[in-house]
Design a protein around this motif. Structure first.
Motif, PDB file in Angstrom:
ATOM      1  N   VAL A 294       0.858  -1.186   0.000  1.00 17.08           N
ATOM      2  CA  VAL A 294       0.000   0.000   0.000  1.00 17.08           C
ATOM      3  C   VAL A 294       0.892   1.233   0.000  1.00 17.08           C
ATOM      4  O   VAL A 294       1.731   1.399   0.900  1.00 17.08           O
ATOM      5  N   VAL A 295       0.742   2.087  -0.997  1.00 19.05           N
ATOM      6  CA  VAL A 295       1.559   3.300  -1.128  1.00 19.05           C
ATOM      7  C   VAL A 295       0.624   4.489  -1.272  1.00 19.05           C
ATOM      8  O   VAL A 295      -0.314   4.473  -2.079  1.00 19.05           O
ATOM      9  N   ILE A 296       0.873   5.538  -0.471  1.00 19.18           N
ATOM     10  CA  ILE A 296       0.054   6.746  -0.529  1.00 19.18           C
ATOM     11  C   ILE A 296       0.973   7.967  -0.606  1.00 19.18           C
ATOM     12  O   ILE A 296       2.129   7.909  -0.194  1.00 19.18           O
ATOM     13  N   THR A 308       1.849   8.718  13.543  1.00 18.79           N
ATOM     14  CA  THR A 308       1.508   9.026  12.156  1.00 18.79           C
ATOM     15  C   THR A 308       0.081   8.565  11.924  1.00 18.79           C
ATOM     16  O   THR A 308      -0.309   7.473  12.344  1.00 18.79           O
ATOM     17  N   MET A 309      -0.709   9.417  11.257  1.00 17.69           N
ATOM     18  CA  MET A 309      -2.117   9.084  11.052  1.00 17.69           C
ATOM     19  C   MET A 309      -2.573   9.604   9.712  1.00 17.69           C
ATOM     20  O   MET A 309      -1.920  10.444   9.072  1.00 17.69           O
ATOM     21  N   VAL A 323      -1.627   4.870  11.579  1.00 22.60           N
ATOM     22  CA  VAL A 323      -1.006   3.938  10.633  1.00 22.60           C
ATOM     23  C   VAL A 323       0.475   3.818  10.956  1.00 22.60           C
ATOM     24  O   VAL A 323       1.063   4.680  11.611  1.00 22.60           O
ATOM     25  N   ARG A 324       1.078   2.739  10.479  1.00 22.26           N
ATOM     26  CA  ARG A 324       2.528   2.541  10.633  1.00 22.26           C
ATOM     27  C   ARG A 324       3.147   2.611   9.250  1.00 22.26           C
ATOM     28  O   ARG A 324       2.734   1.868   8.342  1.00 22.26           O
ATOM     29  N   SER A 337       0.924  -0.926   7.995  1.00 22.53           N
ATOM     30  CA  SER A 337      -0.315  -1.424   8.594  1.00 22.53           C
ATOM     31  C   SER A 337      -1.245  -0.262   8.889  1.00 22.53           C
ATOM     32  O   SER A 337      -0.805   0.891   9.014  1.00 22.53           O
ATOM     33  N   GLY A 338      -2.548  -0.571   8.990  1.00 26.05           N
ATOM     34  CA  GLY A 338      -3.544   0.434   9.337  1.00 26.05           C
ATOM     35  C   GLY A 338      -4.374   0.915   8.182  1.00 26.05           C
ATOM     36  O   GLY A 338      -5.332   1.665   8.372  1.00 26.05           O
ATOM     37  N   LEU A 339      -4.055   0.483   6.963  1.00 29.97           N
ATOM     38  CA  LEU A 339      -4.767   0.960   5.793  1.00 29.97           C
ATOM     39  C   LEU A 339      -4.804  -0.148   4.753  1.00 29.97           C
ATOM     40  O   LEU A 339      -3.841  -0.906   4.605  1.00 29.97           O
ATOM     41  N   ALA A 340      -5.927  -0.222   4.030  1.00 29.49           N
ATOM     42  CA  ALA A 340      -6.091  -1.269   3.023  1.00 29.49           C
ATOM     43  C   ALA A 340      -6.461  -0.643   1.692  1.00 29.49           C
ATOM     44  O   ALA A 340      -7.002   0.478   1.623  1.00 29.49           O
TER      45      ALA A 340
END
Length: 352
Positions: A294-296, A308-309, A323-324, A337-340
């Protein structure tokens, strides 16, 4: 009259019991209407749809710079250190005088051997002359054979002593040469390990020298990765102390693993940048396979201290979520982790 009194007493008891039970049940407490939070406003701003991207993960190995040509200059005789001509950090050339040892006793021993050799030569010359005269007299029958044998034995004994003294003189000369220590290679003095006046035994190191032009990078890799590497492979090496990176070529893979850590040592030859010194910390980048991650964009991340959030939009409502993060990719970042994938993000703002 008595019946009426009993009746009213019973009624009073029932009434008191009812009041007590009503107090326990909260019958007489004031009722407070529940308070409801106002509904959050529906988010109508720009949104970002989270997706996955192939990312080559960073795989580093901690390493250090080591000298490929490194030597300890040691004493080869039992003697006192007389002078030490170099200091740490000094450049030296091959053959340059580094130190001298006290040689008075060795010179005295060598002079004694030379004196014994001169005396032996004199005796040998006299014995050879006597042997020649005996041979002449023996041909005339004027001396016995046993007397001839005695002089021959004398000559042989003195010749053997001459050979022994010659060996002793060579050994003494070599020991005397060992009192002057020269640089075995051109390089830089790492450290003075002794000071003048110290009593040295054979094998005691005096100075350490390394060649700054022949540095290597040495590190330990996991056994699972060592099988993917081979001599001749080129890897990137980062030298944090010098804020630079160089390319290194694997020159050696130690074939025996550390039984406890399950690691193999690898050595890489590099062209050392200016300022490189043995012992400096380095990082070796190892090859790895691309993985879906997952890349943002970084602008969707809000940092508060060590936290971090991101702001996730769920059913039109913007909500914070911790999120990490992992590897940084310039303007983007990997979310560990923390986002899909498939979730929507709102841009993080300082006022949010």
């Amino acid at each position: 009259m008595r019946l009426t009194t009993r009746y009213w007493g019973a009624m009073s008891a029932f009434i008191a019991l009812g009041v007590l039970l009503g107090s326990f049940s909260g019958l007489f407490n004031t009722q407070v209407e529940p308070q409801f939070r106002a509904k959050s406003a529906v988010y109508s701003g720009e949104q970002y749809l989270v997706t996955t991207t192939e990312v080559t993960p960073e795989d580093f190995v901690s390493a250090s710079l080591v000298a490929k040509e490194n030597t300890l200059v040691s004493s080869r005789v039992l003697a006192q250190l007389h002078t030490l001509e170099v200091r740490a950090g000094q450049l030296v050339k091959k053959g340059q005088l580094l130190a001298t040892l006290e040689d008075t006793q060795l010179r005295a021993s060598m002079e004694e051997i030379r004196a014994q050799s001169r005396a032996n030569e004199a005796q040998l010359s006299q014995a050879q002359k006597q042997l020649s005269r005996s041979e002449a007299l023996l041909s005339k029958g004027l001396v016995a054979n046993n007397q001839m044998d005695e002089w021959q034995s004398k000559v042989d004994e003195l010749k053997a002593r001459r050979a022994a003294l010659t060996e002793q003189l060579s050994g003494a000369q070599a020991a005397l040469n060992y009192t002057r220590l020269h640089a075995p290679l051109s390089g830089v003095v790492v450290e003075r390990l002794q000071e003048p006046g110290s009593m040295l035994s054979p094998g005691v190191p005096i100075v350490e020298i390394f060649n700054p032009a022949s540095l290597q990078v040495s590190g330990a890799v996991r056994s699972s990765l060592a099988g993917q590497l081979k001599v001749g492979d080129t890897l990137q090496v980062e030298l944090k102390a010098l804020s630079t990176s160089v390319m290194g070529t694997i020159s050696e893979i130690v074939p025996v693993a550390d039984s406890l850590a399950r690691q193999f040592e690898i050595k890489l030859d590099i062209v050392p940048p200016k300022g490189s010194k043995p012992g400096m910390y380095a990082q070796i980048s190892l090859p790895s396979k691309p993985l879906k991650r997952v890349v943002i964009p970084q602008l969707y991340v809000k940092r508060t201290g060590q936290l971090t959030m991101v702001y996730v939009v769920e059913q039109g409502i913007k909500q914070r979520r911790l999120v990490r993060l992992g590897q940084s990719l310039g303007e983007n970042v990997v979310v560990v982790s923390g986002l899909a994938a498939g979730e929507a993000l709102a841009i993080a703002t300082t006022s949010s």
